[in-house]
Design a protein around this motif. Structure first.
Motif, PDB file in Angstrom:
ATOM      1  N   ARG A  48       0.840  -1.178   0.000  1.00 29.17           N
ATOM      2  CA  ARG A  48       0.000   0.000   0.000  1.00 29.17           C
ATOM      3  C   ARG A  48       0.885   1.242   0.000  1.00 29.17           C
ATOM      4  N   ALA A  49       0.235   2.419  -0.014  1.00 29.02           N
ATOM      5  CA  ALA A  49       1.018   3.656  -0.009  1.00 29.02           C
ATOM      6  C   ALA A  49       1.560   3.887   1.391  1.00 29.02           C
ATOM      7  N   GLU A  50       2.587   3.159   1.722  1.00 27.79           N
ATOM      8  CA  GLU A  50       3.114   3.143   3.077  1.00 27.79           C
ATOM      9  C   GLU A  50       4.633   3.188   3.035  1.00 27.79           C
ATOM     10  N   GLU A  51       5.230   3.310   4.191  1.00 28.85           N
ATOM     11  CA  GLU A  51       6.678   3.252   4.282  1.00 28.85           C
ATOM     12  C   GLU A  51       7.076   2.166   5.277  1.00 28.85           C
ATOM     13  N   ALA A  52       8.214   1.542   5.041  1.00 29.72           N
ATOM     14  CA  ALA A  52       8.638   0.428   5.877  1.00 29.72           C
ATOM     15  C   ALA A  52       9.120   0.915   7.234  1.00 29.72           C
ATOM     16  N   LEU A  53       8.704   0.215   8.287  1.00 28.62           N
ATOM     17  CA  LEU A  53       9.204   0.467   9.629  1.00 28.62           C
ATOM     18  C   LEU A  53      10.413  -0.409   9.926  1.00 28.62           C
ATOM     19  N   ALA A  54      10.450  -1.592   9.341  1.00 34.77           N
ATOM     20  CA  ALA A  54      11.552  -2.522   9.589  1.00 34.77           C
ATOM     21  C   ALA A  54      11.638  -3.516   8.445  1.00 34.77           C
ATOM     22  N   GLN A  55      12.827  -4.026   8.210  1.00 24.79           N
ATOM     23  CA  GLN A  55      13.058  -5.066   7.208  1.00 24.79           C
ATOM     24  C   GLN A  55      13.991  -6.099   7.811  1.00 24.79           C
ATOM     25  N   ASN A  56      13.815  -7.360   7.416  1.00 21.90           N
ATOM     26  CA  ASN A  56      14.827  -8.319   7.802  1.00 21.90           C
ATOM     27  C   ASN A  56      15.877  -8.396   6.695  1.00 21.90           C
ATOM     28  N   PRO A  57      16.969  -9.137   6.869  1.00 23.19           N
ATOM     29  CA  PRO A  57      18.067  -9.111   5.887  1.00 23.19           C
ATOM     30  C   PRO A  57      17.651  -9.478   4.464  1.00 23.19           C
ATOM     31  N   ALA A  58      16.762 -10.452   4.316  1.00 25.02           N
ATOM     32  CA  ALA A  58      16.343 -10.841   2.976  1.00 25.02           C
ATOM     33  C   ALA A  58      15.586  -9.713   2.286  1.00 25.02           C
ATOM     34  N   ALA A  59      14.765  -8.983   3.039  1.00 28.05           N
ATOM     35  CA  ALA A  59      14.021  -7.862   2.465  1.00 28.05           C
ATOM     36  C   ALA A  59      14.968  -6.763   2.008  1.00 28.05           C
ATOM     37  N   ALA A  60      15.971  -6.461   2.830  1.00 24.71           N
ATOM     38  CA  ALA A  60      16.926  -5.411   2.468  1.00 24.71           C
ATOM     39  C   ALA A  60      17.756  -5.825   1.261  1.00 24.71           C
ATOM     40  N   ALA A  61      18.037  -7.112   1.120  1.00 26.47           N
ATOM     41  CA  ALA A  61      18.794  -7.588  -0.035  1.00 26.47           C
ATOM     42  C   ALA A  61      17.962  -7.492  -1.307  1.00 26.47           C
ATOM     43  N   LEU A  62      16.666  -7.751  -1.202  1.00 25.72           N
ATOM     44  CA  LEU A  62      15.808  -7.722  -2.382  1.00 25.72           C
ATOM     45  C   LEU A  62      15.341  -6.316  -2.734  1.00 25.72           C
ATOM     46  N   LEU A  63      14.812  -5.602  -1.747  1.00 23.06           N
ATOM     47  CA  LEU A  63      14.157  -4.315  -1.990  1.00 23.06           C
ATOM     48  C   LEU A  63      15.074  -3.114  -1.822  1.00 23.06           C
ATOM     49  N   LYS A 150       3.106 -12.893  -5.984  1.00 24.53           N
ATOM     50  CA  LYS A 150       3.887 -11.822  -6.590  1.00 24.53           C
ATOM     51  C   LYS A 150       5.121 -12.380  -7.281  1.00 24.53           C
ATOM     52  N   ARG A 151       5.458 -11.746  -8.383  1.00 20.54           N
ATOM     53  CA  ARG A 151       6.720 -12.043  -9.046  1.00 20.54           C
ATOM     54  C   ARG A 151       7.707 -10.938  -8.697  1.00 20.54           C
ATOM     55  N   LEU A 152       8.855 -11.333  -8.171  1.00 16.56           N
ATOM     56  CA  LEU A 152       9.876 -10.388  -7.741  1.00 16.56           C
ATOM     57  C   LEU A 152      11.211 -10.791  -8.364  1.00 16.56           C
ATOM     58  N   VAL A 153      12.090  -9.779  -8.538  1.00 13.25           N
ATOM     59  CA  VAL A 153      13.334 -10.006  -9.277  1.00 13.25           C
ATOM     60  C   VAL A 153      14.524  -9.498  -8.485  1.00 13.25           C
ATOM     61  N   HIS A 154      15.577 -10.313  -8.426  1.00  9.80           N
ATOM     62  CA  HIS A 154      16.854  -9.896  -7.838  1.00  9.80           C
ATOM     63  C   HIS A 154      17.947 -10.190  -8.858  1.00  9.80           C
ATOM     64  N   PRO A 155      18.937  -9.287  -9.048  1.00 10.88           N
ATOM     65  CA  PRO A 155      19.937  -9.489 -10.104  1.00 10.88           C
ATOM     66  C   PRO A 155      20.780 -10.748  -9.937  1.00 10.88           C
ATOM     67  N   GLU A 156      20.957 -11.223  -8.704  1.00 10.62           N
ATOM     68  CA  GLU A 156      21.754 -12.433  -8.479  1.00 10.62           C
ATOM     69  C   GLU A 156      20.895 -13.679  -8.314  1.00 10.62           C
ATOM     70  N   LEU A 203      16.860   1.377  -3.794  1.00  6.91           N
ATOM     71  CA  LEU A 203      16.810   1.269  -5.250  1.00  6.91           C
ATOM     72  C   LEU A 203      16.326   2.563  -5.896  1.00  6.91           C
ATOM     73  N   LEU A 204      17.194   3.567  -5.900  1.00 10.91           N
ATOM     74  CA  LEU A 204      16.880   4.853  -6.529  1.00 10.91           C
ATOM     75  C   LEU A 204      17.707   5.086  -7.793  1.00 10.91           C
ATOM     76  N   THR A 205      18.731   4.302  -7.974  1.00 15.06           N
ATOM     77  CA  THR A 205      19.623   4.449  -9.129  1.00 15.06           C
ATOM     78  C   THR A 205      19.837   3.057  -9.732  1.00 15.06           C
ATOM     79  N   PRO A 206      20.446   2.970 -10.918  1.00 14.46           N
ATOM     80  CA  PRO A 206      20.643   1.648 -11.525  1.00 14.46           C
ATOM     81  C   PRO A 206      21.430   0.730 -10.612  1.00 14.46           C
ATOM     82  N   SER A 207      21.025  -0.579 -10.606  1.00 11.75           N
ATOM     83  CA  SER A 207      21.720  -1.573  -9.790  1.00 11.75           C
ATOM     84  C   SER A 207      23.121  -1.794 -10.319  1.00 11.75           C
TER      85      SER A 207
END
Length: 207
Positions: A48-63, A150-156, A203-207
């Protein structure tokens, strides 16, 4: 932990109250045990139109590490239109639908929060700076919902198909998004691989 428990990750988001687009929040409430064992042992979602309060390591690696963001860039819909590289976590084919759902969520947040709110700040900023947002906003779509798969993408790690479960803490007005992969599928090990990777910059600039 049961051997067959699906692997996944989680992300804490504010929900419901006028503060759900920003402001100061307590730390997210600890999820119930059934959520903890599915979190990988930690996209959004953003969703939703929200902001993250916390992420675990996998979330930070993906998003990307959203804790480093400031101002309106902490809000997922603002990043979507102002920083198109933030969309790279989704396949290109899904971008149109994702953008429309984010805008629908923002419209609902504005209706709840009203004039002078964080939601109105996001709307005014995007109307002034993004022709794409203005075009979608003019469609007046309401009530659109994100797909639970959901379909999600990570470069590695590559593209993965995951289930997204929303666990709502009504008392604290927070939502825990839990993404899981079905056991025995090609995606089963990917959340674990993500958790072993270093967090990506926001993710504000090219990976």
């Amino acid at each position: 932990m049961r051997p067959a428990a699906p692997r996944g990750w989680s992300r804490g988001l504010p929900h419901g109250r006028p503060a759900d687009l920003g402001g100061h929040h307590d730390r997210p409430h600890h999820p119930p045990p059934r959520a903890r064992h599915r979190r990988q042992p930690r996209p959004r979602s953003r969703e939703r139109a929200e902001e993250a309060l916390a992420q675990n390591p996998a979330a930070a690696a993906l998003l990307g590490d959203e804790s480093a963001l400031t101002g309106l860039d902490r809000v997922v819909v603002h990043r979507w239109f102002m920083h198109p590289f933030s969309r790279d976590v989704y396949p290109v084919q899904d971008h149109d639908v994702c953008g429309r759902v984010f805008v629908s969520d923002l419209r609902a947040a504005l209706a709840r929060q009203g004039p002078g709110s964080r939601a109105e700040q996001v709307v005014q900023s995007l109307l002034a700076r993004s022709e794409e947002f203005a075009r979608v906003w003019a469609g007046h779509e309401v009530g659109l919902r994100h797909e639970t798969r959901k379909r999600l993408v990570h470069p590695e790690v590559g593209e993965m198909s995951l289930e997204c479960q929303r666990l709502v803490d009504v008392e604290r007005s927070q939502v825990l998004l839990v993404f899981t992969a079905a056991p025995g599928t090609p995606d089963d090990d990917r959340p674990r691989l993500l958790a072993s990777l270093a967090p990506r910059p926001a993710l504000l600039t090219p990976s």
